[in-house]
Design a protein around this motif. Structure first.
Motif, PDB file in Angstrom:
ATOM      1  N   SER A   1     -27.800  -4.380 -27.989  1.00 15.18           N
ATOM      2  CA  SER A   1     -26.594  -5.041 -28.445  1.00 15.18           C
ATOM      3  C   SER A   1     -26.793  -6.549 -28.440  1.00 15.18           C
ATOM      4  O   SER A   1     -27.723  -7.058 -27.795  1.00 15.18           O
ATOM      5  CB  SER A   1     -25.402  -4.677 -27.543  1.00 15.18           C
ATOM      6  OG  SER A   1     -25.628  -5.131 -26.221  1.00 15.18           O
ATOM      7  N   GLY A   2     -25.937  -7.244 -29.183  1.00 14.86           N
ATOM      8  CA  GLY A   2     -25.957  -8.694 -29.168  1.00 14.86           C
ATOM      9  C   GLY A   2     -26.982  -9.334 -30.082  1.00 14.86           C
ATOM     10  O   GLY A   2     -27.233 -10.537 -29.984  1.00 14.86           O
ATOM     11  N   TYR A   3     -27.577  -8.575 -31.003  1.00 18.49           N
ATOM     12  CA  TYR A   3     -28.594  -9.139 -31.886  1.00 18.49           C
ATOM     13  C   TYR A   3     -27.971 -10.094 -32.904  1.00 18.49           C
ATOM     14  O   TYR A   3     -26.957  -9.787 -33.513  1.00 18.49           O
ATOM     15  CB  TYR A   3     -29.300  -8.039 -32.672  1.00 18.49           C
ATOM     16  CG  TYR A   3     -29.969  -6.990 -31.827  1.00 18.49           C
ATOM     17  CD1 TYR A   3     -29.709  -5.651 -32.054  1.00 18.49           C
ATOM     18  CD2 TYR A   3     -30.876  -7.330 -30.831  1.00 18.49           C
ATOM     19  CE1 TYR A   3     -30.330  -4.667 -31.318  1.00 18.49           C
ATOM     20  CE2 TYR A   3     -31.502  -6.349 -30.081  1.00 18.49           C
ATOM     21  CZ  TYR A   3     -31.223  -5.013 -30.327  1.00 18.49           C
ATOM     22  OH  TYR A   3     -31.844  -4.050 -29.591  1.00 18.49           O
ATOM     23  N   ALA A   4     -28.660 -11.204 -33.114  1.00 17.47           N
ATOM     24  CA  ALA A   4     -28.232 -12.121 -34.159  1.00 17.47           C
ATOM     25  C   ALA A   4     -28.888 -11.758 -35.487  1.00 17.47           C
ATOM     26  O   ALA A   4     -28.374 -12.111 -36.548  1.00 17.47           O
ATOM     27  CB  ALA A   4     -28.592 -13.550 -33.785  1.00 17.47           C
ATOM     28  N   TYR A   5     -30.028 -11.095 -35.431  1.00 20.32           N
ATOM     29  CA  TYR A   5     -30.760 -10.693 -36.625  1.00 20.32           C
ATOM     30  C   TYR A   5     -31.131  -9.230 -36.521  1.00 20.32           C
ATOM     31  O   TYR A   5     -31.131  -8.659 -35.440  1.00 20.32           O
ATOM     32  CB  TYR A   5     -32.030 -11.545 -36.783  1.00 20.32           C
ATOM     33  CG  TYR A   5     -31.763 -13.021 -36.860  1.00 20.32           C
ATOM     34  CD1 TYR A   5     -31.871 -13.829 -35.736  1.00 20.32           C
ATOM     35  CD2 TYR A   5     -31.378 -13.619 -38.062  1.00 20.32           C
ATOM     36  CE1 TYR A   5     -31.609 -15.179 -35.798  1.00 20.32           C
ATOM     37  CE2 TYR A   5     -31.122 -14.975 -38.130  1.00 20.32           C
ATOM     38  CZ  TYR A   5     -31.237 -15.751 -36.997  1.00 20.32           C
ATOM     39  OH  TYR A   5     -30.982 -17.080 -37.066  1.00 20.32           O
TER      40      TYR A   5
END
Length: 120
Positions: free
Chosen positions: A25-29
């Motif tokens: 979780s929390g991926y920017a890409y």
């Protein structure tokens, strides 16, 4: 903040099976590659399996372990069968925006690990 959370570890007798899961979780890409490493006490960290455009396995687990991904759920799995005492280790989930390749170690994101113990 990126998080990889593993689950599914435990204790099993030789010849048994376990399935590990890892949710990211929390991926920017977008993540192109997810996989698993392991480290036993006193031993070097070892790449176990990875899944992206292709799947890769270490020689020691090929034919016994299967890695798979549910991209929609940001989840990677490791189905482990015919477990051996030498599979005992802490298993870490990894992920990266760049593609997998055989022998890759430079993953950007690492989980905290889940313990797998195989008794004889």
């Amino acid at each position: 903040q990126v998080q990889l959370v593993e689950s599914g570890g435990g204790s099993v007798q030789a010849g048994g099976s376990l399935m590990l899961s890892c949710v990211g979780s929390g991926y920017a890409y977008s993540i192109r590659c997810m996989g698993w490493f392991r480290q036993a006490p006193g031993k070097e960290r070892e790449g176990v399996a990875s899944s992206g455009g292709r799947t890769y396995y270490s020689y020691s687990v090929k034919g016994r372990f299967t890695v798979s991904r549910d991209i929609a759920k940001n989840t990677v799995y490791l189905q482990m069968t015919s477990l051996k005492p030498e599979d005992t280790a802490m298993y870490y989930c990894v992920a990266d925006q760049n593609e997998c390749y055989l022998g890759r170690t430079d993953f950007r994101y690492w989980g905290r690990g889940t313990q797998v113990t195989v008794s004889s």
